[in-house]
Structure formats: structure tokens, C-alpha cells
Scaffold this active site. Structure first.
Site, PDB file in Angstrom:
ATOM      1  N   CYS A 223      -2.352   9.481   2.507  1.00 20.86           N
ATOM      2  CA  CYS A 223      -1.885   8.857   1.262  1.00 20.86           C
ATOM      3  C   CYS A 223      -2.802   9.168   0.092  1.00 20.86           C
ATOM      4  CB  CYS A 223      -1.753   7.354   1.452  1.00 20.86           C
ATOM      5  SG  CYS A 223      -3.279   6.576   1.986  1.00 20.86           S
TER       6      CYS A 223
ATOM      7  N   GLU B 174       0.876  -1.174   0.000  1.00 21.35           N
ATOM      8  CA  GLU B 174       0.000   0.000   0.000  1.00 21.35           C
ATOM      9  C   GLU B 174       0.912   1.222   0.000  1.00 21.35           C
ATOM     10  OE1 GLU B 174      -3.314  -0.061  -0.144  1.00 21.35           O
ATOM     11  OE2 GLU B 174      -3.610  -2.214   0.083  1.00 21.35           O
TER      12      GLU B 174
HETATM   13  P1  NAD Z   1       8.067   4.859   5.158  1.00 22.45           P
HETATM   14  O1  NAD Z   1       8.113   4.045   3.923  1.00 22.45           O
HETATM   15  O2  NAD Z   1       9.203   5.769   5.458  1.00 22.45           O
HETATM   16  O3  NAD Z   1       7.920   3.918   6.445  1.00 22.45           O
HETATM   17  C1  NAD Z   1       6.871   2.981   6.632  1.00 22.45           C
HETATM   18  C2  NAD Z   1       7.296   1.890   7.592  1.00 22.45           C
HETATM   19  O4  NAD Z   1       8.381   1.161   7.022  1.00 22.45           O
HETATM   20  C3  NAD Z   1       7.773   2.350   8.963  1.00 22.45           C
HETATM   21  O5  NAD Z   1       7.255   1.462   9.939  1.00 22.45           O
HETATM   22  C4  NAD Z   1       9.296   2.203   8.870  1.00 22.45           C
HETATM   23  O6  NAD Z   1       9.911   1.931  10.107  1.00 22.45           O
HETATM   24  C5  NAD Z   1       9.441   1.012   7.962  1.00 22.45           C
HETATM   25  N1  NAD Z   1      10.700   0.967   7.191  1.00 22.45           N
HETATM   26  C6  NAD Z   1      11.517   1.994   6.873  1.00 22.45           C
HETATM   27  N2  NAD Z   1      12.552   1.546   6.106  1.00 22.45           N
HETATM   28  C7  NAD Z   1      12.350   0.212   5.945  1.00 22.45           C
HETATM   29  C8  NAD Z   1      13.049  -0.813   5.234  1.00 22.45           C
HETATM   30  N3  NAD Z   1      14.139  -0.565   4.537  1.00 22.45           N
HETATM   31  N4  NAD Z   1      12.524  -2.052   5.269  1.00 22.45           N
HETATM   32  C9  NAD Z   1      11.398  -2.326   5.932  1.00 22.45           C
HETATM   33  N5  NAD Z   1      10.698  -1.409   6.640  1.00 22.45           N
HETATM   34  C10 NAD Z   1      11.170  -0.158   6.635  1.00 22.45           C
HETATM   35  O7  NAD Z   1       6.694   5.656   5.069  1.00 22.45           O
HETATM   36  P2  NAD Z   1       6.128   6.775   6.051  1.00 22.45           P
HETATM   37  O8  NAD Z   1       6.936   8.024   5.918  1.00 22.45           O
HETATM   38  O9  NAD Z   1       5.935   6.205   7.422  1.00 22.45           O
HETATM   39  O10 NAD Z   1       4.671   7.003   5.423  1.00 22.45           O
HETATM   40  C11 NAD Z   1       4.410   7.910   4.397  1.00 22.45           C
HETATM   41  C12 NAD Z   1       4.231   7.212   3.065  1.00 22.45           C
HETATM   42  O11 NAD Z   1       3.296   6.168   3.172  1.00 22.45           O
HETATM   43  C13 NAD Z   1       3.685   8.139   1.988  1.00 22.45           C
HETATM   44  O12 NAD Z   1       4.349   7.877   0.773  1.00 22.45           O
HETATM   45  C14 NAD Z   1       2.225   7.728   1.886  1.00 22.45           C
HETATM   46  O13 NAD Z   1       1.612   8.000   0.655  1.00 22.45           O
HETATM   47  C15 NAD Z   1       2.306   6.264   2.148  1.00 22.45           C
HETATM   48  N6  NAD Z   1       1.036   5.763   2.637  1.00 22.45           N
HETATM   49  C16 NAD Z   1       0.320   4.883   1.877  1.00 22.45           C
HETATM   50  C17 NAD Z   1      -0.922   4.438   2.340  1.00 22.45           C
HETATM   51  C18 NAD Z   1      -1.779   3.481   1.535  1.00 22.45           C
HETATM   52  O14 NAD Z   1      -2.734   2.980   2.091  1.00 22.45           O
HETATM   53  N7  NAD Z   1      -1.478   3.223   0.279  1.00 22.45           N
HETATM   54  C19 NAD Z   1      -1.389   4.869   3.565  1.00 22.45           C
HETATM   55  C20 NAD Z   1      -0.626   5.756   4.309  1.00 22.45           C
HETATM   56  C21 NAD Z   1       0.592   6.188   3.846  1.00 22.45           C
END
Ligand code: NAD
Length: 486
Positions: A264, A230
């Protein structure tokens, strides 16, 4: 009830560092528990969902307070709407429909295989891993978990480190209400996330950025773990010439400023009929004044999650300004942005070009760039020249124009004449496409994502398939001629 209580950190695993070992040991404990009861009865699943609902009800205030503290100011009502209400709604919806979703489905059987019959069993997969982001920390960790639990799985959650108070609370609430081998929380940052997604789960859900999603997909692929991704991206609003600009501006601004644009599926940019820019800005200004009469000091307005994201948004504006865009501050004056409290004033960016970073990166804040187009075809072309968005919004009253846009664009989901609300539909799938994600969940679609839909063919004692046995000869040739007719 006899529950082994505690968080992930209480589990030890010989021969490995505590941080790396705990999640692996947890997975093994959950998998062993799953193998002891591979297809939990409806009552067992319902009991888990009931406990989750009880947990939400008992901790409503604490959830609101923790998220407010993590953001340094998050509207309590928006937390109620987008987190508490939606999670509780998803639990109630799953409990109401669980028996129906679990029922084996009779499939058609072709004439030549009668009197055999086909049935589709929806079976739990095992242990589901969920990695969630900070922007809706409760919704985006628990709604996938609800689908996975309803489908009969065990679940391990890895919430975001950017909402530490909520993530701690989540671990604590879940440890009180669930056995660690039913549902548990692993705390930590990107390093823990990296180790987490390398575990051989039976399914992995990742909600977060497209950039990290790519790495998660790679890690999961090494174990052939199926993933639901997602992700994010730039969700456009296409405004048709038949739309009422006043109505459009109010709806777009309401959706854009919810959680200060950190959503998002927030409208990322708006594609306006050329010439409507001034009317759109004026109506947006009026809408913002109505929704947030005290500007960024309104109690319903939300802060930017951290300094890094605040600076990132300022840098997007600086880059656009330097490349010739006009930034229109929608509240202005002394009520403008306040870096100390990470409060960013709503703004519209006019005169954008494709060379500006604000038209290349997901905005994820209260800033709305405008793209002006002369025709519908130009608007469609603009959207289709970019990665497939998570959401697309269309405003207008011309049904032909609407269907043209629906047929000629691809996005995760669509809301017509409003923004965001397709996300709240429990009976519809939610998910992205291409760069905005893979797979879907919510309601029955989540139940199916977290199930193996296993076809079973029941052979009958009386069956014609023996006629296909060797030795082949005239009978076989006659049967082949016959099967061509059916
Ligand atoms: P992010 O990708 O920075 O982090 C998300 C999660 O991944 C966190 O728990 C983080 O600790 C973990 N993470 C970070 N690096 C990782 C790695 N290398 N391997 C595995 N896990 C890792 O995202 P964010 O800043 O927390 O959220 C914002 C983003 O999420 C925006 O791009 C937004 O559009 C998207 N988003 C999508 C949805 C959806 O339903 N499609 C919903 C909400 C947010």
C-alpha cells in the site's frame, strides 16, 4: 486452560442462514463475554498477547509456506521481514508498554474548578471487527488485532479470500490459541465481507481499496460504528535537485520491488527533476540487477497475486503505450515477464501524461511511472492536484527544499531519504488522510484508537461551583466579572 475451541462456523444462530448467522452469533457471544469483564486487568491482556506471540513462533514455517502458495511464489525472507518480524515486534512492544498505556492520566484542572480534579480513563470499547486485504495477509490482520487486544477488546477478523491458504491457517491457529469469544476468524469473500461490516461492532477497522472502503464507511455509518479506514492510493516520490540519483534509484527500486510492488505504501510514481530521466533509468537498471540477479527468476522476487491483477497491470502498460509513453523493461530479454507464473518484470514508464490510466489508478505492481517537473513548485502542484496520498517520499540534501515539501503537501506519512520505513516505526501513528484513509493505529496510537478515552471529573467536597447556583443576583454578577480575569 479451559478454552472453547473452534472457528466461527461452529457457532449457530437460530432463524438465520448459517453464513449470515455465524458472524452475528459470534458478535453476540463476544459482546456477552466483554460485558462480563469490561476492563480486563493488565495480566489478562498480557496473557492474550503472549498466546498470540506463541502462536506466531510455533507457526512461522507454516505462515511462510501458506503465503508462498497463495501468491504462487512469495519471497520467504520478505514474509519473515514484513509479516512475522513486524507482528512479533508489535506484540513485544505492546507487552512492554501495556501498563503505561493503561494508566489513567491526570489532566489539568482550571483554578475555578479546584479542588476538583480531572482524570482521563482509557477504557476498552467492546468488540472490534477487522477486515483485511491479501497483500500482507498476516501483518494487516494481526497488527490491528494487537492494538485492539492490548486495549482490552474482543476481536473478530475477516481476512481476504485471495489468500485462502493463509486465511484458513489463521482461523485454525487462532481457534487453537483463543476462545471464540476472545479472538476469532470469519472466513469468506466479498459477500461475507459485506455482511460482516453491517454488524454493529464497537469499532471497525478496514484495510483495503479506497473503492471498497467507501462502501464499508457507508455500511458502518448506518449503525454509527466508528471506523478506521486504511486505504490505498498513489504515493509519490519527490526527488530534489540536491539528491544523488544513484542512491535514490536504489532505494526507490528496493521499496518498489518488495512484494513485487504489491504494497500500500510502495512508491507509486516518481517526480524527477526534468533531464534526470536517463540517469534514473540507468541507476535503476543497475539496482535491479544487484537486488534480483536472475530477474523474475530470482528466489527473492514475488509473483502477482492472481491472473486478474496480472492482466490489470498489463492493461495499464498497454494503455500508457497506446497514449505515447515509453516502457523501459528493467531486466529485459528472456528474463522478461512470465504470464504463466504471474511474474511481471520490473519496468519504468517514461513520457507519462495525466490522461493515462497509470497516472490515475494505484499501480500496485512492479511498474514505476515517471513524471518530469522543471521546478519544486511544479512537483508540489502535481501532487496537490490529486487525492491525498497514503505516503510521500522525498530525497535530497537541501533542508529548505525538504521543509517546503513537508509544509506544502498532506499525506498519511512521510519517509525522508528512503521509502516505506515510517510504516515500521512502532512509536509513530500509521494511517491515511482523505481518500487514503481515516484514523491511525500502531503502538500507543492503536491502543488509543481502540479505547474510549473517558474524561472523569472528580468533584471535591470543598468547591466553589455552588456559588453559581440560583437565585442569581449581585453575587453572580460579581463572580462573572471575576471569572473574566482567570
Ligand atoms: P479490497 O478492498 O478488494 O478487499 C479488502 C477486504 O475487503 C477483503 O477481505 C475483501 O473480502 C473485503 N471486501 C470486499 N468487498 C467488500 C465489501 N463490499 N464490503 C466489505 N468487505 C469487502 O482490497 P485488496 O485488493 O484485498 O487490497 C488491496 C488494496 O488495499 C490496495 O488499494 C492497497 O493500497 C490497500 N491497502 C491499504 C493498506 C493500508 O494500510 N492503508 C495496506 C494494504 C493494502
Amino acid at each position: 486452560m479451559n478454552r472453547a475451541q473452534g472457528t466461527a462456523t461452529t457457532v449457530s444462530f437460530e432463524g438465520q442462514s448459517a453464513e449470515a448467522a455465524a458472524p452475528r452469533a459470534l458478535l453476540e457471544a463476544q459482546r456477552a463475554a466483554f460485558l462480563d469483564d469490561m476492563t480486563p486487568a493488565a495480566g489478562v491482556r498480557d496473557d492474550r498477547l503472549r498466546r498470540l506471540l506463541g502462536m506466531m513462533r510455533a507457526n512461522e514455517e507454516k505462515i511462510i509456506t501458506a503465503i508462498d502458495a497463495d501468491f504462487g511464489g512469495r519471497s520467504a525472507q520478505q514474509t519473515l521481514l514484513a509479516e512475522v518480524m513486524m507482528v512479533a515486534g508489535a506484540i513485544r512492544h505492546a507487552r512492554r508498554n501495556l501498563a503505561r498505556w493503561m494508566r489513567p492520566i491526570t489532566l489539568p484542572t482550571a483554578l475555578r474548578y479546584r479542588f476538583g480534579s480531572n482524570t482521563l480513563f482509557r477504557q476498552p470499547l467492546g468488540v472490534v471487527g477487522i477486515v483485511s486485504p491479501w497483500n500482507y495477509p498476516c501483518n494487516l490482520s494481526l497488527v490491528p488485532a494487537i492494538g485492539a487486544i492490548a486495549a482490552g477488546n474482543r476481536v473478530m477478523l475477516k481476512p481476504s479470500e485471495l489468500t485462502p491458504r493463509f486465511s484458513e491457517l489463521l482461523a485454525q491457529m487462532i481457534a487453537e490459541a483463543f476462545k471464540v469469544d476472545e479472538l476469532s476468524v470469519v472466513l469468506g469473500g466479498a459477500d461475507v465481507g459485506r455482511a460482516f461490516v453491517e454488524l454493529p461492532f464497537d469499532h471497525l477497522v478496514f484495510t483495503g481499496s479506497t473503492e471498497v472502503g467507501r462502501k464499508v464507511a457507508e455500511a458502518a455509518a448506518r449503525n454509527l460504528v466508528p471506523v478506521t479506514l486504511e486505504l490505498g492510493g498513489k504515493s509519490p516520490v519527490i526527488v530534489d535537485g540536491s539528491a544523488d540519483i544513484g542512491v535514490v534509484a536504489a532505494k526507490v527500486m528496493n521499496a518498489k520491488l518488495f512484494n513485487a510492488g504489491q504494497t500500500c505504501i510502495a512508491p507509486d510514481y516518481v517526480v524527477l527533476p526534468r533531464g534526470e530521466e536517463d540517469a534514473f533509468v540507468a541507476a535503476s537498471r543497475r539496482a535491479v540487477a544487484r537486488f534480483y540477479p536472475k530477474g523474475i527468476d530470482s528466489p527473492d522476487y514475488t509473483s502477482i497475486i492472481n491472473e486478474r491483477h496480472y492482466q490489470r497491470l498489463q492493461a495499464l502498460l498497454d494503455d500508457a503505450r497506446a497514449k505515447g509513453a515509453t516502457i523501459v523493461d528493467l531486466v529485459g530479454g528472456e528474463r522478461g515477464s512470465d504470464p504463466g507464473r504471474k511474474r511481471m518484470a520490473p519496468a519504468i514508464v517514461l513520457g507519462t501524461t495525466a490522461a493515462m490510466r497509470i497516472m490515475q489508478e494505484e499501480v500496485f505492481g512492479p511498474v514505476l511511472p515517471v513524471v518530469s517537473c522543471a521546478t519544486r513548485a511544479e512537483a508540489i502542484q502535481y501532487v496537490n492536484a490529486r487525492p491525498r496520498p497514503l505516503a510521500l517520499y522525498w530525497f535530497g540534501s537541501d533542508g529548505k527544499a525538504r521543509d517546503d515539501v513537508l509544509r506544502n503537501t498532506i499525506s498519511g506519512g512521510v519517509t525522508i531519504n528512503d521509502c516505506i520505513w515510517h510504516f515500521a516505526q512502532e512509536d509513530a501513528p500509521f494511517g491515511g488522510v482523505g481518500a487514503s484513509g481515516t484514523g491511525a493505529y500502531h503502538g500507543e496510537y492503536g491502543f488509543r484508537t481502540f479505547s474510549k478515552e473517558k474524561p472523569v471529573f472528580y468533584q471535591s467536597r470543598v468547591s466553589g461551583v455552588g456559588l453559581f447556583n440560583p437565585p442569581y443576583g449581585a453575587r453572580f454578577d460579581w463572580l462573572m466579572r471575576l471569572t473574566k480575569r482567570f
